[in-house]
Design a protein around this motif. Structure first.
Motif, PDB file in Angstrom:
ATOM      1  N   GLU A  32       0.830  -1.193   0.000  1.00  0.00           N
ATOM      2  CA  GLU A  32       0.000   0.000   0.000  1.00  0.00           C
ATOM      3  C   GLU A  32       0.873   1.254   0.000  1.00  0.00           C
ATOM      4  O   GLU A  32       0.605   2.219  -0.710  1.00  0.00           O
ATOM      5  N   GLN A  33       1.950   1.200   0.800  1.00  0.00           N
ATOM      6  CA  GLN A  33       2.862   2.343   0.876  1.00  0.00           C
ATOM      7  C   GLN A  33       3.530   2.563  -0.476  1.00  0.00           C
ATOM      8  O   GLN A  33       3.634   3.700  -0.949  1.00  0.00           O
ATOM      9  N   VAL A  34       3.961   1.472  -1.100  1.00  0.00           N
ATOM     10  CA  VAL A  34       4.615   1.574  -2.415  1.00  0.00           C
ATOM     11  C   VAL A  34       3.650   2.230  -3.408  1.00  0.00           C
ATOM     12  O   VAL A  34       4.016   3.116  -4.170  1.00  0.00           O
ATOM     13  N   ARG A  35       2.373   1.824  -3.342  1.00  0.00           N
ATOM     14  CA  ARG A  35       1.380   2.366  -4.256  1.00  0.00           C
ATOM     15  C   ARG A  35       1.170   3.862  -3.994  1.00  0.00           C
ATOM     16  O   ARG A  35       1.128   4.663  -4.912  1.00  0.00           O
ATOM     17  N   LYS A  36       1.092   4.211  -2.695  1.00  0.00           N
ATOM     18  CA  LYS A  36       0.894   5.630  -2.352  1.00  0.00           C
ATOM     19  C   LYS A  36       2.079   6.471  -2.810  1.00  0.00           C
ATOM     20  O   LYS A  36       1.910   7.549  -3.368  1.00  0.00           O
ATOM     21  N   ASP A  37       3.297   5.951  -2.561  1.00  0.00           N
ATOM     22  CA  ASP A  37       4.499   6.674  -2.993  1.00  0.00           C
ATOM     23  C   ASP A  37       4.479   6.866  -4.502  1.00  0.00           C
ATOM     24  O   ASP A  37       4.835   7.921  -5.008  1.00  0.00           O
ATOM     25  N   PHE A  38       4.038   5.815  -5.191  1.00  0.00           N
ATOM     26  CA  PHE A  38       4.031   5.862  -6.646  1.00  0.00           C
ATOM     27  C   PHE A  38       3.090   6.958  -7.142  1.00  0.00           C
ATOM     28  O   PHE A  38       3.456   7.777  -7.980  1.00  0.00           O
ATOM     29  N   VAL A  39       1.901   6.996  -6.581  1.00  0.00           N
ATOM     30  CA  VAL A  39       0.923   8.019  -6.986  1.00  0.00           C
ATOM     31  C   VAL A  39       1.474   9.413  -6.680  1.00  0.00           C
ATOM     32  O   VAL A  39       1.375  10.329  -7.498  1.00  0.00           O
ATOM     33  N   ALA A  40       2.090   9.560  -5.501  1.00  0.00           N
ATOM     34  CA  ALA A  40       2.648  10.862  -5.133  1.00  0.00           C
ATOM     35  C   ALA A  40       3.750  11.258  -6.107  1.00  0.00           C
ATOM     36  O   ALA A  40       3.818  12.412  -6.560  1.00  0.00           O
ATOM     37  N   ASN A  41       4.603  10.287  -6.459  1.00  0.00           N
ATOM     38  CA  ASN A  41       5.685  10.554  -7.402  1.00  0.00           C
ATOM     39  C   ASN A  41       5.159  10.957  -8.771  1.00  0.00           C
ATOM     40  O   ASN A  41       5.630  11.920  -9.368  1.00  0.00           O
ATOM     41  N   PHE A 203      16.882   0.530  -9.697  1.00  0.00           N
ATOM     42  CA  PHE A 203      15.846  -0.182 -10.444  1.00  0.00           C
ATOM     43  C   PHE A 203      14.442   0.166  -9.960  1.00  0.00           C
ATOM     44  O   PHE A 203      13.457  -0.290 -10.513  1.00  0.00           O
ATOM     45  N   GLU A 204      14.362   0.970  -8.905  1.00  0.00           N
ATOM     46  CA  GLU A 204      13.050   1.375  -8.394  1.00  0.00           C
ATOM     47  C   GLU A 204      12.453   2.434  -9.317  1.00  0.00           C
ATOM     48  O   GLU A 204      13.170   3.252  -9.881  1.00  0.00           O
ATOM     49  N   ARG A 205      11.122   2.431  -9.388  1.00  0.00           N
ATOM     50  CA  ARG A 205      10.461   3.430 -10.220  1.00  0.00           C
ATOM     51  C   ARG A 205      10.731   4.825  -9.655  1.00  0.00           C
ATOM     52  O   ARG A 205      10.594   5.035  -8.453  1.00  0.00           O
ATOM     53  N   PHE A 206      11.114   5.726 -10.509  1.00  0.00           N
ATOM     54  CA  PHE A 206      11.375   7.138 -10.185  1.00  0.00           C
ATOM     55  C   PHE A 206      12.615   7.378  -9.345  1.00  0.00           C
ATOM     56  O   PHE A 206      12.884   8.509  -8.959  1.00  0.00           O
ATOM     57  N   TYR A 207      13.368   6.326  -9.018  1.00  0.00           N
ATOM     58  CA  TYR A 207      14.556   6.579  -8.207  1.00  0.00           C
ATOM     59  C   TYR A 207      15.673   7.132  -9.079  1.00  0.00           C
ATOM     60  O   TYR A 207      16.000   6.588 -10.120  1.00  0.00           O
TER      61      TYR A 207
END
Ligand code: ADP
Length: 263
Positions: A32-41, A203-207
């Motif tokens: 859930e946190q990964v998803r929230k971070d992704f949306v914020a990013n 390899f992380e999205r947006f990193y």
């Protein structure tokens, strides 16, 4: 933990005990946190160019349009930011397609060195504007089962990064080595390098190790996330070796034959 409790009653209805169910939700919370971070990013990444496009258009309409020099300068910024939005949306769609397994791997018999040659030829202009010497070397037979288009995408992303993160007059060597049952792809640059503890994170999205630098060079921070998924689809391993200030080597090892069931 999620906790559910229920009393245990006997025949007369008296409480005799209690049943407790503990449900470990650590993994769920993490996702859930990964998803929230992704949306914020995503929101942040989209907002920046839009703010800039809006601001410069308003300034133009407010009168800057009458000054030729300003007009050209602002329009160029608007164009650049629109292009940035375009590549961001393209990469996002690409990534979401790949992550949702909507994409199909079109398996074919292909020769990796041929694809590497195409990509190197295509990116040579870009490398030479920075006076970077981009070369391709190969040994052995690199015929393998793979998806030529996806393989091209992998190569473009890795070599593009090598060009971006290597200062002028550097060197990039692409090596394709055919072994008995594997094909190895190595891309070595003499660039800025990646600090050891940052390596798994790239390899992380947006990193991005250096946000500003990456943004200026047109980077979206999604390239290597895409590479990782495409490599996994080919059952390849990825290894990164790097030394800050000296350079980086990306090594991918592909099996020549894929398991039968996918054909
Ligand atoms: P970007 O679009 O920012 O290049 P990527 O997902 O392709 O995003 O890469 C993530 C980050 O990894 C980059 O921002 C950069 O900091 C780092 N990186 C990738 N390739 C290299 C390289 N060859 N040399 C140094 N740093 C690199």
């Amino acid at each position: 933990y999620d906790v559910y409790g229920a009393p245990v009653l006997d025949a007369s209805g008296k409480i005799r005990g209690m049943t407790l169910v503990l449900h470990d939700i650590t993994e769920q919370k993490k996702l859930e946190q990964v998803r929230k971070d992704f949306v914020a990013n995503v929101s942040h990444e989209l907002k920046t160019p839009i703010t800039s496009i809006k601001g410069f258009s308003e300034t133009l309409l407010d009168g800057a349009m009458d000054e030729e020099k300003l007009r050209e300068k602002f329009l160029k910024i608007i164009l650049k930011e629109s292009e940035r939005l375009q590549s961001l949306i393209h990469d996002l769609l690409e990534l979401s397609k790949i992550e949702r397994s909507y994409f199909q791997v079109h398996w074919a018999e292909m020769t990796l060195v041929q694809i590497a040659d195409e990509v190197v030829t295509m990116l040579n202009d870009k490398a030479s504007t920075k006076e970077i010497n981009l070369t391709l070397a190969s040994s052995g037979d690199s015929t393998m089962q793979g998806d030529p288009e996806r393989m091209k995408q992998i190569l473009i992303n890795i070599i593009n990064n090598a060009i971006t993160y290597t200062p002028a007059s550097g060197k990039i060597e692409v090596m394709v080595k055919g072994n008995q049952s594997t094909v190895e792809l190595k891309v070595t640059d003499t660039g800025i390098g990646i600090e050891e503890n940052e390596i798994p994170r790239v390899f992380e999205r947006f990193y991005r190790v250096d946000r500003a630098r990456s943004r200026n060079s047109g980077g979206t921070g999604l390239g290597l996330a895409i590479v990782k998924h495409l490599a996994e689809a080919h059952h390849a391993s990825i290894h990164v070796q790097s030394k800050q200030g000296e350079g980086t080597t990306f090594t991918l090892v592909f099996p020549k034959e894929q398991i039968d069931e996918i054909f």
